[in-house]
Design an enzyme around this catalytic site. Structure first.
Site: not given
Ligand code: NAD
Length: 494
Positions: A187, A261, A295, A395
């Site tokens: 997804k 992550e 991130c 963040e």
């Molecule tokens: P997000 O958490 O809103 O969404 C990430 C993904 O998870 C999306 O596909 C979303 O639809 C899905 N998702 C969210 N809640 C869910 C749930 N309850 N069940 C299943 N799927 C769910 O994050 P975002 O806004 O897309 O990305 C930004 C965030 O990602 C920032 O906090 C950033 O730090 C983090 N990030 C971390 C890394 C790492 O490697 N640590 C890398 C890139 C981004």
């Protein structure tokens, strides 16, 4: 092949894309779609993607479950061949897929192209590395017995990814899952699903068998639970926000493994002996490339009092040279924020910063010629930031740097570690013993010395500590294979 015959249909100039479930390109059962909007020009709809339902997600999980028995027995060389062919496909389409990526999430085209090529390289890396990822043979006393371990695939695994690295993060999760014999439900973020769709297209074109990889687009609320909570889903590899990751981690049963992550609040320490020009580059590249949406992006700069004034002056001068604009225009350093939600969040934190700290520059929404309706914000710097301020703790995920004065190495380490996160951290210094001490003292999964907090190798482990990762399993490199396998110990009499 059917893949090409069933390519997206153009409706009124906007392409409609489908899910890929059980080897078929299918529309969402809701019949609804989600628009993928270009953040540099919100009148440009990049595509319409399925607004999938729980029912669609369940079909994908079932398809993956049915495909598992045959896929785990497929010779590893055949699995590797598919990854290599998909890598060739990505390479061959790198230019057009880079345009897709820039259009859907805003990063400069050269970085988007690099990401496509890096994703191809990730597939190739796992095609090779997975073939030598094996168990061990154990010495023991019984000459009539051999004792060894096997690395078995887990079964159906869910891959859930964000929009900021929309090809390379899925690639580094999907490739190790597939080469070790798992089947995948993928997804992407519904804010930037086209790049993940292209990766799926590459693997489909490479001949991945039906059901081995399934692509389901949809909102977390509609499809999240259906992908993450079934017992048959044996592992979830998730990259995204800490709040979402912790929610998923808590909601799964003990038979489901998680690799999360998550967020970061990554520090750069600038020591008094640092090459200040280099330190400024580290702050600018770490803090503002990808519009601060990495991130591992730098968000706190802990600068020694003795050099704070000189560092700040050089930083502000360097920021004036940055070019902000469409990622499609060569030479622009900073593109738009990726979504309307990101724009709103960043502008809110700029207001918070103005109330609690000393504002130095930036943080303005840019409009007018060259910016149009895009989500552009100028890079912002706050100084005299203290540990209790929200801009020092939360963040932001945007182009905002918080300068925090420190008086010694010990003070810098204490402040750098005073955070719930621990993803990446950097130091600028010429002192070898401080380099060594920093690598030991800092609470972070990724440590950089005279390098930006951002960036990681595909062949080295990647992950964080504290609330930045479930640190049991690392991603990337050989470590990335461990997550997708379980150990079976065999005692075989002769
Ligand atoms: P997000 O958490 O809103 O969404 C990430 C993904 O998870 C999306 O596909 C979303 O639809 C899905 N998702 C969210 N809640 C869910 C749930 N309850 N069940 C299943 N799927 C769910 O994050 P975002 O806004 O897309 O990305 C930004 C965030 O990602 C920032 O906090 C950033 O730090 C983090 N990030 C971390 C890394 C790492 O490697 N640590 C890398 C890139 C981004």
């Amino acid at each position: 092949m059917t893949l090409l015959a069933e390519k997206p249909q153009r409706t009124s100039g906007v392409e409609s894309f489908k899910n890929y479930i059980g080897g078929e390109w299918v529309a969402a059962s809701s019949g609804e779609s989600i628009d993928n909007i270009n953040p540099a020009d919100t009148s440009d709809i990049v595509g319409r993607f399925p607004a999938s339902t729980a029912q669609d997600a369940e079909s994908a999980v079932r398809a993956a479950a049915s495909a598992f028995a045959a896929w785990r027995k497929t010779p590893i060389s055949a699995r590797a061949r598919i990854l290599n062919k998909a890598a060739d496909y990505l390479d061959a389409h790198a230019d057009s897929f880079a345009v897709d990526m820039t259009r859907e999430m805003g990063k400069p085209l050269n970085l988007a192209r690099d990401e496509i090529l890096r994703s191809a390289q990730t597939l190739r890396f796992y095609a090779v590395e997975g073939q030598s990822f094996a168990g061990e043979v154990f010495p023991q006393d019984d000459a009539g017995m051999i004792v060894y371990t096997e690395r078995e695939p887990l079964g159906v695994v869910a891959v859930i990814t964000p929009w900021n690295f929309p090809t390379s993060i899925p690639a580094r999760k999907i490739a190790p899952a597939l080469i070790t014999g798992n089947t995948v439900v993928f997804k992407p973020s519904s804010d930037a699903p086209l790049s993940g769709y292209r990766l799926t297209e590459a693997l489909a074109a490479a001949g991945i068998p039906k059901g081995v990889l399934n692509f389901v687009n949809g909102s977390a609320g509609d499809v999240g639970a259906a992908i993450t909570t079934p017992q048959i889903v044996r592992a979830i590899s998730f990259t995204g926000s800490t709040a979402a990751g912790e929610h998923i981690h808590r909601s799964v049963g003990i038979t489901t493994r998680t690799q999360m992550e998550l967020g970061g609040k990554n520090p750069l320490i600038v020591m008094a002996d640092a090459d200040l020009d280099q330190a400024v580059e580290l702050a600018v590249k770490g803090g503002f490339s990808l519009t601060g949406q990495a991130c591992t992006g730098t968000s706190r700069v802990l600068v020694m009092r003795a050099v704070k004034a000189a560092f700040t002056e050089k930083l502000l001068a360097r920021i004036k040279t940055l070019k902000i604009g469409s990622g499609m225009t060569a030479g622009n350093d900073i593109g738009p924020l990726a979504t309307a939600k990101q724009l709103e969040t960043v502008l809110r934190y700029v207001e918070i910063g103005k109330r609690e700290a000393k504002w130095l520059t930036g943080g303005d929404r840019l409009t007018g010629p060259g910016y149009g309706s895009g989500y552009y914000v100028s890079p912002a710097v706050f100084t005299d930031v203290t540990q209790s301020m929200r801009i020092a703790r939360e963040e932001i995920f945007g182009p905002v740097l918080a300068l925090i004065e420190v008086e010694s190495y010990e003070d810098a380490i204490a402040k750098a570690n005073d955070t719930e996160y621990g993803l990446s951290a950097a130091i600028a210094t010429r002192n070898p013993s401080l380099m060594h001490a920093f690598a030991r003292d800092i609470e972070a999964g990724t440590v950089k010395i005279n390098r930006t907090t951002t960036g990681n190798l595909i062949n080295a482990p990647f992950g964080g500590v504290k609330h930045s990762s479930t640190s049991t399993f690392r991603e990337s490199g050989r470590a990335g294979l461990e997550f997708y396998t379980q150990i079976k110990t065999v005692y075989r009499g002769i």
